[in-house]
Design a protein around this motif. Structure first.
Motif, PDB file in Angstrom:
ATOM      1  N   LEU A 136      49.919  38.101  43.109  1.00 28.07           N
ATOM      2  CA  LEU A 136      48.461  38.219  42.936  1.00 28.07           C
ATOM      3  C   LEU A 136      47.769  38.416  44.286  1.00 28.07           C
ATOM      4  CD1 LEU A 136      47.812  35.468  40.249  1.00 28.07           C
ATOM      5  CD2 LEU A 136      47.542  37.923  39.965  1.00 28.07           C
ATOM      6  N   LYS A 137      48.222  37.661  45.291  1.00 27.73           N
ATOM      7  CA  LYS A 137      47.647  37.761  46.638  1.00 27.73           C
ATOM      8  C   LYS A 137      47.885  39.164  47.217  1.00 27.73           C
ATOM      9  CE  LYS A 137      47.818  35.150  50.957  1.00 27.73           C
ATOM     10  NZ  LYS A 137      48.521  34.075  51.661  1.00 27.73           N
ATOM     11  N   LYS A 138      49.095  39.679  47.038  1.00 24.99           N
ATOM     12  CA  LYS A 138      49.460  41.013  47.530  1.00 24.99           C
ATOM     13  C   LYS A 138      48.612  42.092  46.855  1.00 24.99           C
ATOM     14  CE  LYS A 138      53.722  43.565  48.338  1.00 24.99           C
ATOM     15  NZ  LYS A 138      55.146  43.602  48.028  1.00 24.99           N
ATOM     16  N   ARG A 139      48.423  41.970  45.525  1.00 24.31           N
ATOM     17  CA  ARG A 139      47.630  42.937  44.778  1.00 24.31           C
ATOM     18  C   ARG A 139      46.175  42.921  45.260  1.00 24.31           C
ATOM     19  NH1 ARG A 139      47.489  41.493  38.988  1.00 24.31           N
ATOM     20  NH2 ARG A 139      49.715  41.293  39.291  1.00 24.31           N
ATOM     21  N   GLU A 140      45.657  41.731  45.502  1.00 27.04           N
ATOM     22  CA  GLU A 140      44.279  41.589  45.984  1.00 27.04           C
ATOM     23  C   GLU A 140      44.128  42.229  47.374  1.00 27.04           C
ATOM     24  OE1 GLU A 140      40.575  41.121  45.329  1.00 27.04           O
ATOM     25  OE2 GLU A 140      41.998  40.378  43.837  1.00 27.04           O
ATOM     26  N   GLN A 141      45.118  42.040  48.245  1.00 28.77           N
ATOM     27  CA  GLN A 141      45.084  42.656  49.579  1.00 28.77           C
ATOM     28  C   GLN A 141      45.112  44.179  49.476  1.00 28.77           C
ATOM     29  OE1 GLN A 141      48.469  40.803  51.410  1.00 28.77           O
ATOM     30  NE2 GLN A 141      47.272  39.109  52.257  1.00 28.77           N
ATOM     31  N   ASN A 142      45.938  44.716  48.603  1.00 25.95           N
ATOM     32  CA  ASN A 142      46.013  46.166  48.419  1.00 25.95           C
ATOM     33  C   ASN A 142      44.695  46.729  47.907  1.00 25.95           C
ATOM     34  OD1 ASN A 142      48.614  46.326  49.332  1.00 25.95           O
ATOM     35  ND2 ASN A 142      49.541  46.285  47.297  1.00 25.95           N
ATOM     36  N   ARG A 143      44.046  46.001  47.002  1.00 22.94           N
ATOM     37  CA  ARG A 143      42.741  46.439  46.498  1.00 22.94           C
ATOM     38  C   ARG A 143      41.711  46.470  47.620  1.00 22.94           C
ATOM     39  NH1 ARG A 143      42.524  42.847  41.085  1.00 22.94           N
ATOM     40  NH2 ARG A 143      43.783  44.195  39.765  1.00 22.94           N
ATOM     41  N   GLU A 144      41.758  45.460  48.479  1.00 28.92           N
ATOM     42  CA  GLU A 144      40.824  45.384  49.614  1.00 28.92           C
ATOM     43  C   GLU A 144      41.050  46.555  50.574  1.00 28.92           C
ATOM     44  OE1 GLU A 144      37.581  44.124  51.346  1.00 28.92           O
ATOM     45  OE2 GLU A 144      38.400  43.046  49.611  1.00 28.92           O
ATOM     46  N   ILE A 145      42.302  46.877  50.849  1.00 32.63           N
ATOM     47  CA  ILE A 145      42.632  48.012  51.719  1.00 32.63           C
ATOM     48  C   ILE A 145      42.121  49.310  51.111  1.00 32.63           C
ATOM     49  CG2 ILE A 145      44.563  49.384  52.626  1.00 32.63           C
ATOM     50  CD1 ILE A 145      46.090  46.670  52.897  1.00 32.63           C
ATOM     51  N   GLU A 146      42.354  49.490  49.798  1.00 33.74           N
ATOM     52  CA  GLU A 146      41.871  50.691  49.106  1.00 33.74           C
ATOM     53  C   GLU A 146      40.350  50.811  49.197  1.00 33.74           C
ATOM     54  OE1 GLU A 146      43.497  53.253  47.446  1.00 33.74           O
ATOM     55  OE2 GLU A 146      45.292  52.393  48.397  1.00 33.74           O
ATOM     56  N   ARG A 147      39.665  49.675  49.026  1.00 31.12           N
ATOM     57  CA  ARG A 147      38.205  49.656  49.069  1.00 31.12           C
ATOM     58  C   ARG A 147      37.706  50.099  50.463  1.00 31.12           C
ATOM     59  NH1 ARG A 147      37.140  44.216  47.504  1.00 31.12           N
ATOM     60  NH2 ARG A 147      38.291  44.619  45.614  1.00 31.12           N
ATOM     61  N   VAL A 148      38.345  49.574  51.511  1.00 30.21           N
ATOM     62  CA  VAL A 148      37.951  49.913  52.880  1.00 30.21           C
ATOM     63  C   VAL A 148      38.207  51.408  53.157  1.00 30.21           C
ATOM     64  CG1 VAL A 148      38.505  49.524  55.309  1.00 30.21           C
ATOM     65  CG2 VAL A 148      38.227  47.583  53.773  1.00 30.21           C
ATOM     66  N   LEU A 149      39.382  51.898  52.744  1.00 29.27           N
ATOM     67  CA  LEU A 149      39.719  53.298  52.992  1.00 29.27           C
ATOM     68  C   LEU A 149      38.813  54.242  52.204  1.00 29.27           C
ATOM     69  CD1 LEU A 149      43.615  53.165  52.980  1.00 29.27           C
ATOM     70  CD2 LEU A 149      42.112  53.460  54.942  1.00 29.27           C
TER      71      LEU A 149
END
Length: 152
Positions: A136-149
């Motif tokens: 869950l933590k990893k998925r949340e981090q990936n979503r945050e990266i996608e949002r920034v990019l």
């Protein structure tokens, strides 16, 4: 296997959360006439299902296929055990893989291929609570990266 999730009639999202999927196999399902009509209409639930191997045959258990509305007396028990069609080599490989402790066979998705109902099954190992939290933590981090990019 180039199957997209959108052509799946039913998918088991819970399985990827609850288990580490080690290996996958494609199997045919032995269904009655009214069952295949219900499956084509997408009236199948595989979330609680599992596969058991007994006497050299793979059986799909605890999968609910809703009775077909126009089926009347031809409808069968919605939770009946259903035989899976696999090659002998695949079944013996599944037996070997599941003899390891903590390994189970779970249905991942149901789809149609050349007019036949197929099921993708996975040899899985149960996750611990900390593994689930990590995912869950990893998925949340990936979503945050996608949002920034996305906002660049």
């Amino acid at each position: 296997m180039a199957h997209q999730l959108n052509d799946a009639l039913a998918s088991n999202k819970k399985a990827r959360h609850e288990y580490f999927i080690e290996d996958t196999y494609e199997a045919g399902m032995v269904l009655t006439g009214t069952e295949i009509k219900s499956v084509r209409a997408g009236k199948i639930q595989i979330a609680d299902g599992y596969i058991q191997i007994k006497n050299g045959e793979a059986t799909l258990l605890n999968v609910h296929i809703a009775p077909f509305e126009q089926g009347n007396r031809f409808n069968v028990d919605p939770l009946r055990p259903r035989k899976l069609l696999l090659h002998k080599k695949e079944i013996s490989k599944l037996i070997k893989e599941t003899q390891a402790t903590g390994m189970t066979i779970v249905p991942l998705k149901v789809y149609l291929k050349h007019g036949y109902a197929k099921i993708l099954i996975g040899v899985a190992k149960g996750k611990h609570e900390y593994d689930k939290r990590h995912d869950l933590k990893k998925r949340e981090q990936n979503r945050e990266i996608e949002r920034v990019l996305k906002h660049r």
